[in-house]
Design a protein around this motif. Structure first.
Motif, PDB file in Angstrom:
ATOM      1  N   UNK A 159     -13.382  15.435 -12.101  1.00  0.00           N
ATOM      2  CA  UNK A 159     -12.002  15.788 -11.791  1.00  0.00           C
ATOM      3  C   UNK A 159     -11.102  15.496 -12.982  1.00  0.00           C
ATOM      4  N   UNK A 160     -10.240  16.470 -13.301  1.00  0.00           N
ATOM      5  CA  UNK A 160      -9.263  16.330 -14.382  1.00  0.00           C
ATOM      6  C   UNK A 160      -7.866  16.392 -13.765  1.00  0.00           C
ATOM      7  N   UNK A 161      -7.238  15.241 -13.510  1.00  0.00           N
ATOM      8  CA  UNK A 161      -5.920  15.250 -12.872  1.00  0.00           C
ATOM      9  C   UNK A 161      -4.798  15.411 -13.881  1.00  0.00           C
ATOM     10  N   UNK A 162      -3.665  15.933 -13.410  1.00  0.00           N
ATOM     11  CA  UNK A 162      -2.510  16.138 -14.262  1.00  0.00           C
ATOM     12  C   UNK A 162      -1.612  14.922 -14.316  1.00  0.00           C
ATOM     13  N   UNK A 163      -1.016  14.695 -15.493  1.00  0.00           N
ATOM     14  CA  UNK A 163      -0.063  13.595 -15.683  1.00  0.00           C
ATOM     15  C   UNK A 163       1.110  14.098 -16.516  1.00  0.00           C
ATOM     16  N   UNK A 164       2.272  13.466 -16.313  1.00  0.00           N
ATOM     17  CA  UNK A 164       3.454  13.862 -17.081  1.00  0.00           C
ATOM     18  C   UNK A 164       4.335  12.668 -17.444  1.00  0.00           C
TER      19      UNK A 164
END
Length: 212
Positions: free
Chosen positions: A119-124
């Protein structure tokens, strides 16, 4: 694919999936036939990793077609915009190797890993990066990258040197090098693959990555 059994959040398996390549293709809402054609363009160019966001039944069918073609060529194909356990199940049934999410939801990460997909989760934000790395994740999707800017990558690499960022959103042949130079491990491009004028620039980026 899930890494050490002691840490279900470990997604260091992306090291092998990306294998040093500096570009990933994202094919959104293009249907099966067009997605397969552009995936082939990407693979022939040397972009080995392809992601298809799944938001409609047609998207899931396109993922199924491209994932099957990818298996015959030894290419990793992932499912994007995965935000629920239902999406994880759809990605698995379509043959995805990994899942990608726009935001950080550790339950989705866990469900993906339990299903055998990285899994490649998004971050900001720094808080999201800290939460992700504290959970054991090393590969993260910086999204939306064109809004965050390359300076964001430089800033995050200071306190979080273990993080590997895939920049997604507004990336193309003209700005990819700037993000790579700022610390991105991989840049994800989409519509650039449909622009013949950008293909030589993308190929040059791949060549530069190989020489580094």
């Amino acid at each position: 694919m899930t890494g050490p059994t002691g840490n279900m959040m470990d997604n260091s398996g992306f090291d092998a999936i990306f294998g040093g390549t500096r570009l990933m293709a994202i094919l959104r809402g293009m249907g099966a036939e067009r997605s397969l054609a552009l995936s082939t363009t990407a693979w022939n160019l040397g972009i080995d990793v392809v992601e298809l966001p799944i938001q409609t039944p047609d998207d899931v069918e396109a993922l199924r077609v491209v994932a099957a073609a990818g298996r015959t060529r030894g290419k990793a194909v992932g499912a994007g915009t995965v935000v629920s356990a239902e999406h994880v199940a759809q990605a698995l049934s379509a043959g995805a190797t990994f899942t990608v999410s726009p935001g950080l939801d550790l339950d989705v990460v866990r469900a993906s890993h339990e299903a055998g997909m990285l899994s490649l989760p998004g971050v900001a934000t720094a808080s999201e990066v800290q939460s992700a790395t504290s959970a054991g994740l090393t590969w993260l999707k910086a999204f939306p990258a064109s809004v965050l800017g390359p300076q964001w990558l430089t800033a995050m690499n200071g306190p979080f040197p273990q993080a590997r960022f895939v920049t997604t959103g507004g990336m193309n042949a003209a700005n990819a090098a700037e993000y790579l130079d700022a610390g991105a491990s991989v840049v994800a491009v989409g519509s650039a693959l449909e622009d013949p004028a950008q293909l030589p620039q993308l190929a040059a980026l791949l060549g530069a990555g190989a020489r580094r």
